[in-house]
Every structure is written in C-alpha cells, then in structure tokens.
Write a protein that holds these residues in place. Sequence first.
Motif, mmCIF file in Angstrom:
data_model
loop_
_atom_site.group_PDB
_atom_site.id
_atom_site.type_symbol
_atom_site.label_atom_id
_atom_site.label_comp_id
_atom_site.label_asym_id
_atom_site.label_seq_id
_atom_site.Cartn_x
_atom_site.Cartn_y
_atom_site.Cartn_z
ATOM 1 N N TYR A 1 0.875 -1.083 0.019
ATOM 2 C CA TYR A 1 -0.055 0.109 -0.067
ATOM 3 C C TYR A 1 0.895 1.427 -0.002
ATOM 4 N N ASN A 2 0.315 2.374 -0.391
ATOM 5 C CA ASN A 2 0.912 3.709 -0.269
ATOM 6 C C ASN A 2 -0.356 4.401 -0.452
ATOM 7 N N SER A 3 -0.073 5.734 0.266
ATOM 8 C CA SER A 3 -1.220 6.580 0.249
ATOM 9 C C SER A 3 -1.389 7.530 -1.092
ATOM 10 N N THR A 4 -2.695 7.839 -1.462
ATOM 11 C CA THR A 4 -2.657 8.433 -2.823
ATOM 12 C C THR A 4 -3.646 9.908 -2.525
ATOM 13 N N SER A 5 -3.886 10.051 -1.217
ATOM 14 C CA SER A 5 -4.965 11.176 -1.128
ATOM 15 C C SER A 5 -4.087 12.577 -1.262
ATOM 16 N N VAL A 6 -4.943 13.405 -1.560
ATOM 17 C CA VAL A 6 -4.539 14.785 -1.932
ATOM 18 C C VAL A 6 -3.518 15.328 -0.775
ATOM 19 N N ALA A 7 -4.194 15.321 0.544
ATOM 20 C CA ALA A 7 -3.382 15.649 1.661
ATOM 21 C C ALA A 7 -1.789 15.080 1.910
ATOM 22 N N GLN A 8 -2.163 13.551 1.575
ATOM 23 C CA GLN A 8 -0.766 13.094 1.749
ATOM 24 C C GLN A 8 0.303 13.432 0.460
ATOM 25 N N SER B 1 -5.814 5.820 2.059
ATOM 26 C CA SER B 1 -6.621 7.111 2.174
ATOM 27 C C SER B 1 -7.615 7.190 0.713
ATOM 28 N N PHE B 2 -8.116 6.232 0.284
ATOM 29 C CA PHE B 2 -8.953 6.238 -0.737
ATOM 30 C C PHE B 2 -10.051 7.533 -0.946
ATOM 31 N N HIS B 3 -10.563 7.749 0.442
ATOM 32 C CA HIS B 3 -11.651 8.524 0.659
ATOM 33 C C HIS B 3 -11.073 10.110 0.268
ATOM 34 N N GLY B 4 -9.926 10.317 0.450
ATOM 35 C CA GLY B 4 -9.430 11.607 0.388
ATOM 36 C C GLY B 4 -8.781 11.756 -1.036
ATOM 37 N N VAL C 1 -11.283 9.829 -7.209
ATOM 38 C CA VAL C 1 -11.449 8.356 -7.483
ATOM 39 C C VAL C 1 -10.859 8.042 -8.761
ATOM 40 N N ASP C 2 -11.032 8.766 -10.118
ATOM 41 C CA ASP C 2 -10.365 8.447 -11.165
ATOM 42 C C ASP C 2 -8.779 8.016 -11.060
ATOM 43 N N TYR D 1 -17.769 2.677 -9.491
ATOM 44 C CA TYR D 1 -16.879 3.377 -10.539
ATOM 45 C C TYR D 1 -15.704 2.592 -10.508
ATOM 46 N N VAL D 2 -15.100 2.110 -9.338
ATOM 47 C CA VAL D 2 -13.579 1.377 -9.526
ATOM 48 C C VAL D 2 -14.081 0.252 -10.088
ATOM 49 N N HIS D 3 -15.129 -0.399 -9.635
ATOM 50 C CA HIS D 3 -15.710 -2.021 -10.315
ATOM 51 C C HIS D 3 -15.585 -1.875 -11.717
#
Length: 238
Positions: free
Chosen positions: A80-87, A129-132, A135-136, A179-181
């Motif tokens: 894993y690694n974080s992908t969120s805007v904040a991170q 951090s998917f929620h942050g 999605v695309d 959308y992911v699916h």
Amino acid sequence: MSLDEKLEFFQMLVDIGFKEIEVGFPAASETEYQFMRTLIEKDMIPDDVTVQVLTQAREHIIKRTFEAVKGAPHAVIHLYNSTSVAQREQVFRKDKEQVKQLAIDGAKLLLKLANETDGNFTFEYSPESFHGTEVDYAVEVCNAVLDVWQPTADNKAIINIPTTVENAMPHTFACQLEYVHKHLKHRENVVLSLHPHNDRGCGVATAELGILAGADRIEGTLFGNGERTGNVDIITLG
C-alpha cells in the motif's frame, strides 16, 4: 501482544474457521517478524488457510517482508501507499505521477522478490486514504499496479479499497466503488476487496453497500476491534 499471545490468537481464528487471516506487519517490529517466522517454521498454518502480511511501498520494508514470509505455504503480500491529496501535498510532497510511480516501483519489487523467494504468494494493493483521493486517480494507480502484475484466472490479484478515514456516507462510497468496479483493468482476474473503518459507525453499512456495488471480499475484525477507529465487525457482517 506478545509472541505467545499472537500465536494463541492465530490458533483461535483457525479454530473458528477463518481461511484468510492477516497476521501483521513483519517489518514493523521484531515480534511481528518472529510471529511470521514461527508460524512457518513450526508448520502452524493449515493447508487450507492463507496468511496475509502488510507492507508499505518502500524498498527496505518490502525486502524485510519477504524475508519473513519465506517458505509460506500461501501468503498474500499486501502492498500500500497513500494516494490522497493531503498525503501527496503534505507528506510525500510529490505530484500524481510521482506517487503513482511509488506504487509501480513497489509492485515491480514484489514481482521480483516473489520469483526469488521460496513460497506461494498472492499480491494485493491498496490506495491508502481512498476517501481523500480523486476516484479516477485512485483507479489510475490501481490499474498501473495491475499492468505490472498482469493477473490471470489462475493467479488473481487483489485490489483493496480502504475507507481509511470514513468521510463519505455508505451510499456515496458505494457509488465510488461502483466506478472502481467498472473501470479496473483485468477485472475478471481481480478480487475487489474492501477494508472498512468505522469513524462514522457505518462500517457494516459501508461493507454491505460495497458488496452490492461490486466488491468480492471484505477485510474486517472480530467484533470490530481493529486499528484506530475500529474496522468492520466480521461477526455482525456475517
């Protein structure tokens, strides 16, 4: 928990009937590492049980993880690694392409070490951090990882979507997950997994709606006693 407590807990989960058990983060501490080695060296993992270990997308942590799982009858390596805007902005200080490259490099190293290490391995990836995360963009990163792994019907990969900080209501998350699916590459050879947290107390609802939206698998804990805010309660969900 101590090593003995971890071993006792693992045996309890096996006795209950769990067939996939996340056993920890071997690179995090000596106890975690020795726990994995003990399970393998003492032949404590039944033939029909898969263990799972967690690793950040960092080279030295990935290498330590493979040292821990050497000889495992079947283990899921969860990258894993974080992908969120904040991170991206505040922790990594990297742009989208650079953060995606972290995931790609980690995926390539998993592939390399799995080929060099005795054992039977399945790969899993989470955009933490998917929620942050847009999605695309989360899907773009997952697809980049899948392009490295090239899953097949006989060797499926797991893409795991965590509600790391549960800041979307369950129906909103279900729309995101749909959308992911629909946009994952190699979808027929991917197990789409969910890892619900419980910040809003909505872990069970998130899991149920996620399954309806296309997910195949849920990661959770007994009675919700998990990380940080707790995870979805496997007992209630079952």
